[in-house]
Write an enzyme that holds these catalytic residues in place. Sequence first.
Site, PDB file in Angstrom:
ATOM      1  N   ASP A 121      -7.280  -6.924   4.005  1.00 17.44           N
ATOM      2  CA  ASP A 121      -6.255  -6.174   3.259  1.00 17.44           C
ATOM      3  C   ASP A 121      -5.751  -7.055   2.123  1.00 17.44           C
ATOM      4  O   ASP A 121      -5.491  -8.249   2.334  1.00 17.44           O
ATOM      5  CB  ASP A 121      -5.085  -5.830   4.210  1.00 17.44           C
ATOM      6  CG  ASP A 121      -4.299  -4.606   3.755  1.00 17.44           C
ATOM      7  OD1 ASP A 121      -4.314  -4.299   2.556  1.00 17.44           O
ATOM      8  OD2 ASP A 121      -3.668  -3.951   4.614  1.00 17.44           O
ATOM      9  N   HIS A 174      -4.982  -4.955  -6.828  1.00 17.83           N
ATOM     10  CA  HIS A 174      -4.147  -4.857  -5.620  1.00 17.83           C
ATOM     11  C   HIS A 174      -4.931  -5.128  -4.350  1.00 17.83           C
ATOM     12  O   HIS A 174      -4.340  -5.278  -3.287  1.00 17.83           O
ATOM     13  CB  HIS A 174      -3.506  -3.458  -5.554  1.00 17.83           C
ATOM     14  CG  HIS A 174      -2.470  -3.249  -6.610  1.00 17.83           C
ATOM     15  ND1 HIS A 174      -1.121  -3.202  -6.351  1.00 17.83           N
ATOM     16  CD2 HIS A 174      -2.584  -3.100  -7.956  1.00 17.83           C
ATOM     17  CE1 HIS A 174      -0.454  -3.026  -7.465  1.00 17.83           C
ATOM     18  NE2 HIS A 174      -1.323  -2.956  -8.462  1.00 17.83           N
TER      19      HIS A 174
HETATM   20  P1  ADP Z   1      -2.343   0.441   1.243  1.00 23.76           P
HETATM   21  O1  ADP Z   1      -1.840   0.122  -0.118  1.00 23.76           O
HETATM   22  O2  ADP Z   1      -3.741  -0.007   1.501  1.00 23.76           O
HETATM   23  O3  ADP Z   1      -2.138   1.846   1.664  1.00 23.76           O
HETATM   24  P2  ADP Z   1      -0.015  -1.080   2.178  1.00 23.76           P
HETATM   25  O4  ADP Z   1       0.396  -1.472   3.553  1.00 23.76           O
HETATM   26  O5  ADP Z   1       0.045  -2.181   1.185  1.00 23.76           O
HETATM   27  O6  ADP Z   1      -1.467  -0.440   2.282  1.00 23.76           O
HETATM   28  O7  ADP Z   1       0.912   0.070   1.644  1.00 23.76           O
HETATM   29  C1  ADP Z   1       1.044   1.283   2.334  1.00 23.76           C
HETATM   30  C2  ADP Z   1       2.255   2.029   1.815  1.00 23.76           C
HETATM   31  O8  ADP Z   1       2.174   3.372   2.270  1.00 23.76           O
HETATM   32  C3  ADP Z   1       3.566   1.467   2.338  1.00 23.76           C
HETATM   33  O9  ADP Z   1       4.519   1.481   1.298  1.00 23.76           O
HETATM   34  C4  ADP Z   1       3.944   2.427   3.467  1.00 23.76           C
HETATM   35  O10 ADP Z   1       5.342   2.578   3.617  1.00 23.76           O
HETATM   36  C5  ADP Z   1       3.329   3.711   3.019  1.00 23.76           C
HETATM   37  N1  ADP Z   1       2.905   4.521   4.192  1.00 23.76           N
HETATM   38  C6  ADP Z   1       2.033   4.179   5.140  1.00 23.76           C
HETATM   39  N2  ADP Z   1       1.897   5.160   6.060  1.00 23.76           N
HETATM   40  C7  ADP Z   1       2.706   6.148   5.667  1.00 23.76           C
HETATM   41  C8  ADP Z   1       3.011   7.443   6.182  1.00 23.76           C
HETATM   42  N3  ADP Z   1       2.448   7.951   7.276  1.00 23.76           N
HETATM   43  N4  ADP Z   1       3.890   8.177   5.486  1.00 23.76           N
HETATM   44  C9  ADP Z   1       4.461   7.692   4.363  1.00 23.76           C
HETATM   45  N5  ADP Z   1       4.206   6.505   3.837  1.00 23.76           N
HETATM   46  C10 ADP Z   1       3.335   5.735   4.478  1.00 23.76           C
HETATM   47  C1  G6P Z   2      -4.360   1.320  -2.123  1.00 24.32           C
HETATM   48  C2  G6P Z   2      -5.007   1.069  -3.462  1.00 24.32           C
HETATM   49  C3  G6P Z   2      -4.377   1.966  -4.535  1.00 24.32           C
HETATM   50  C4  G6P Z   2      -4.449   3.419  -4.088  1.00 24.32           C
HETATM   51  C5  G6P Z   2      -3.798   3.584  -2.716  1.00 24.32           C
HETATM   52  C6  G6P Z   2      -3.877   5.003  -2.172  1.00 24.32           C
HETATM   53  O1  G6P Z   2      -3.024   0.944  -2.202  1.00 24.32           O
HETATM   54  O2  G6P Z   2      -4.866  -0.294  -3.813  1.00 24.32           O
HETATM   55  O3  G6P Z   2      -5.054   1.833  -5.762  1.00 24.32           O
HETATM   56  O4  G6P Z   2      -3.803   4.255  -5.026  1.00 24.32           O
HETATM   57  O5  G6P Z   2      -4.431   2.716  -1.787  1.00 24.32           O
HETATM   58  O6  G6P Z   2      -5.188   5.464  -2.215  1.00 24.32           O
HETATM   59  P1  G6P Z   2      -5.614   6.758  -3.055  1.00 24.32           P
HETATM   60  O7  G6P Z   2      -7.103   6.753  -2.986  1.00 24.32           O
HETATM   61  O8  G6P Z   2      -4.976   7.902  -2.334  1.00 24.32           O
HETATM   62  O9  G6P Z   2      -5.084   6.594  -4.450  1.00 24.32           O
END
Ligand code: ADP
Ligand code: G6P
Length: 478
Positions: A385, A173
């Site tokens: 990202d 991912h």
């Molecule tokens: P990552 O996987 O690195 O966290 P992404 O942007 O691909 O980054 O995905 C983040 C996910 O987390 C999204 O589905 C978003 O809606 C969710 N998210 C981000 N911030 C919050 C928050 N404060 N509360 C709930 N969900 C959140």
């Molecule tokens: C990104 C990574 C996931 C991970 C998520 C939240 O989306 O690709 O593998 O699960 O962040 O991070 P955490 O360390 O809380 O699992």
Amino acid sequence: MTISGPTDGVSELVVVANRLPVEYSDDSAQARWRRSPGGLVSALEPALRGRRATWIGWSGQLPAEGEETLDLPDELDGLGIVGVDLTAEQVELFYEGFSNGALWPLYHDAVATPAYHRLEYEAYHEVNRVFADAVAAQAPEGGTVWVHDYQLQLVPAMLRDARPDLRIGFFLHIPFPPVELFAQLPWRRQLLEGLLGADLVGFQTHDGAQNFLGATRRLLGLEPGGDRVDVPDGSGHRTVRVQDFPIGIDAEGFDALARTPEVQARALEMRREMGGFRLLFLGVDRLDYTKGIDVRLRAFSEALEEGLLDASDVTMLQVAVPSRGNVEEYQRIRDDIELLVGRVNGDLGRLGDPAIHYLHQPIPREELVAMYVAADVLLVTPLRDGMNLVAKEYIACRTVSTGAVILSEFTGAAKQLEAAFIVNPYDIDAVKRALASAAGSSPEELTRRMEKLRANVFEDDVDRWVRTFLATLEGTVP
Ligand code: ADP
Ligand code: G6P
């Protein structure tokens, strides 16, 4: 290690990821389950609903000595759930240490310095073995297993050894770095060989797939050709396919939620609460140093100071979900961001009217969607990202094709969302100009862009991603 959950082995598809779709939350008087953080879970969980699948992962529980673990639900909307428990030491060495102190920064262009520790790699190997054993015990004869993300890169080869009857797919991912960076890793060979245990290795972008193939050539001496690489297997060879599969979101689901009267009303209320209908800039991220949250706060405050934006016309909301709080770099970025927010508000805010509204908490889905509906401009400025799903979620919620997305060129999403305002997050002046240009664009220009963005997000949604990956894995796509 204990494994809990159904063991009937009847599910057709076994999904394995470090995280389960639910995580244990002990921050209220009543212990309970809530949705796990991050893009992996928010994309995959809705896409698996309605399929016969079992998800194996860690529940995030870390019971104190002598304390009972809370029983996981056996299933979630028809999705089988199997929990893998980790010890406190494994969480520290495998999860916080090797996964998030070494691999995460290395794979994100080393924007923070990766730390390589042998004990942590040993724990990574040990925990990957635990996951591989759990899958081997669970998967039906001849079944399909889909392994996810950087925490489990050794699982494909371990699983192939134990269960050669399985069809094994792996999806990363996050970005896969150029070989010049990847080569730093003392265990680079082990990780490449671990991944090559799969039949299909998927990445978010073409660059990620090419970097991986390049690494198999440079570091293992293999000879990849096109989207395939042959690896030695017993006395013969096995072919591993390597391709990009950019992940999508449940666009219809976000769109439908955004249209509900409750969400629309809440969005209006938010706008009223935050500065009375001024232009609203929004940032939504896990609190992570790769996300460039500091970049956009700086650009926003400089744009106000220099008069590119007028504080009586604009306001900003930054939501940061707490993440990996025991890892030092995450503590540092939290301190940096909160210092910055305090400074900007001290210099530029007024009584009861801060320049930046800041929340450090998980936000329920409906509330998050109301924020997307309320915001005029979304700021997505990561230094690197894999994809960035927040950008796609915002777009899916812009039901009347208004709004603007400022998007870092270093996200996987920038490869698809070309109608966004694409910026180099290392160039603060360029980010400032993009803020002013998004704020000053005509409604017609914004709608023209948003219609294209919506077409991208609805066409390449998460269902299509799952179907394409699994069809390729099952060999039905030539
Ligand atoms: P990552 O996987 O690195 O966290 P992404 O942007 O691909 O980054 O995905 C983040 C996910 O987390 C999204 O589905 C978003 O809606 C969710 N998210 C981000 N911030 C919050 C928050 N404060 N509360 C709930 N969900 C959140
Ligand atoms: C990104 C990574 C996931 C991970 C998520 C939240 O989306 O690709 O593998 O699960 O962040 O991070 P955490 O360390 O809380 O699992």
